[in-house]
Write an enzyme that holds these catalytic residues in place. Structure first.
Site, PDB file in Angstrom:
ATOM      1  N   HIS A 127       1.081  -1.258  -0.175  1.00 15.85           N
ATOM      2  CA  HIS A 127       0.058   0.143  -0.003  1.00 15.85           C
ATOM      3  C   HIS A 127       0.907   1.348   0.205  1.00 15.85           C
ATOM      4  O   HIS A 127       0.153   2.424  -0.315  1.00 15.85           O
ATOM      5  CB  HIS A 127      -0.874   0.277   1.366  1.00 15.85           C
ATOM      6  CG  HIS A 127      -1.982  -0.933   1.162  1.00 15.85           C
ATOM      7  ND1 HIS A 127      -2.823  -1.309   0.187  1.00 15.85           N
ATOM      8  CD2 HIS A 127      -2.277  -1.954   2.213  1.00 15.85           C
ATOM      9  CE1 HIS A 127      -3.537  -2.255   0.213  1.00 15.85           C
ATOM     10  NE2 HIS A 127      -3.263  -2.733   1.520  1.00 15.85           N
ATOM     11  N   ASP A 187      -3.239 -10.516  -2.275  1.00 20.32           N
ATOM     12  CA  ASP A 187      -3.760  -9.850  -1.005  1.00 20.32           C
ATOM     13  C   ASP A 187      -5.174  -9.303  -1.308  1.00 20.32           C
ATOM     14  O   ASP A 187      -5.588  -9.081  -2.394  1.00 20.32           O
ATOM     15  CB  ASP A 187      -2.837  -8.714  -0.605  1.00 20.32           C
ATOM     16  CG  ASP A 187      -3.406  -8.075   0.831  1.00 20.32           C
ATOM     17  OD1 ASP A 187      -2.330  -8.347   1.755  1.00 20.32           O
ATOM     18  OD2 ASP A 187      -4.236  -7.472   0.932  1.00 20.32           O
TER      19      ASP A 187
END
Length: 308
Positions: A122, A159
């Protein structure tokens, strides 16, 4: 050939508030699950600043150093925190990714798994978010391309949350293919199929909440695997998040442990056909401790099978 496991005790020194899902116990459970497996265990080095400058500007590194608390914990955004050991942990995670690429491309091992935290997918070019400080998977890709001179590298991110950071860091990199599956809708709200990169080099594969591993298998078989075969990467990097598991508290996908095993085995088989089996995997999410440990073990067991 064997599988390398890269980790470091510094990754346990990154502290978050009580009750935070990205906790020290995550890595402890993963490492305990991997005990007894036939792995080449490697101490993760600290990343060199020059390596990190492949993906993050110097001012971002300076900002993180200024933000590092001398004691206690400090909040960077709604869910990302730093403690006195956080930067060392993040530098170890980045260093593990770089060292893993070196080992795999030099032929020292068949493939590698980086068991580090904080996670990385991220972290955007100048923004830490989603528990992440450095973009480890993107760094691995850039190191393989710029340092080792590979022509094409693929990143596959499974993910449950969209790898917005990896997408941002590699958006303009035509030598890198980014394939990322994620639950949608879900935080961070990115990952629409129309987000396809500056050179058509990004493939986003959204999955509906409550969808099962069977749906994942169809999407990967029909879309991701053919795209990988057409791209012909010389190295495959995995952002290995295990929070699509049905027991994970932060999302609503319904994958079983055997779905992670299947996906890893399929990616290893593709790597064998396309790039001499060369895979570097780095730990991302997974927040039910038992599910994380079980799925990570299945993932690594398939890497070991592929490397032998």
């Amino acid at each position: 050939m064997t599988t390398a496991l890269l980790t470091h005790a510094d990754c346990l020194s990154h502290k978050t508030p009580p009750g935070h899902p990205e906790q020290v116990a995550r890595l402890e459970h993963v490492l305990h699950a991997l005990e007894g497996l036939d792995l080449q265990r490697v101490t993760a080095p600290m990343a060199a600043e020059d390596d990190l400058l492949r993906i993050h500007p110097a001012r971002y590194l300076d900002d993180l150093r200024r933000a590092l608390p001398g004691e206690g914990i400090k909040q960077l955004d709604s869910d990302t925190w730093m403690s006195p050991g956080s930067l060392d942990a993040a530098f170890r995670g980045a260093g593990a990714a770089v060292r893993a690429v070196d080992m795999v491309l030099n032929g020292d091992v068949g493939n590698a798994f980086c068991a580090t935290r904080p996670p990385g997918h991220h972290a955007e070019t100048e923004t830490s978010m989603g528990f992440c400080l450095f973009g480890n998977a993107a760094l691995a890709a850039k190191h393989a391309l710029d340092h080792h001179g590979l022509k094409l590298v693929a990143v596959v991110d499974f993910d449950v949350h969209h790898g917005n950071g990896t997408q941002d860091l590699l958006w303009d990199e035509k030598r890198a293919l980014v394939i990322t599956s994620q639950q949608m809708p879900l935080w961070p709200g990115t990952g629409d199929p129309e987000e396809d990169g500056a050179h058509g080099n990004v493939m986003n594969l959204p999955l509906a909440p409550e969808s099962t591993g069977a749906a994942m298998r169809d999407v990967y078989s029909e879309q991701a695997f053919p795209r990988l075969r057409a791209f012909k990467p010389e190295l495959i990097i995995l952002s290995a998040g295990f929070d699509a598991h049905k027991d994970d508290p932060l999302a609503q996908l319904q994958w079983e442990t055997e779905d992670f095993r299947w996906l890893t085995a399929q990616l290893c088989a593709l790597a064998q056909d396309l790039c001499q089996g060369r895979i570097v995997s780095t730990l991302e999410g997974g927040y039910d401790l038992n599910a994380l440990a079980e799925a990570a073990k299945a993932h690594v067991e398939e890497l070991i099978k592929a490397a032998t």
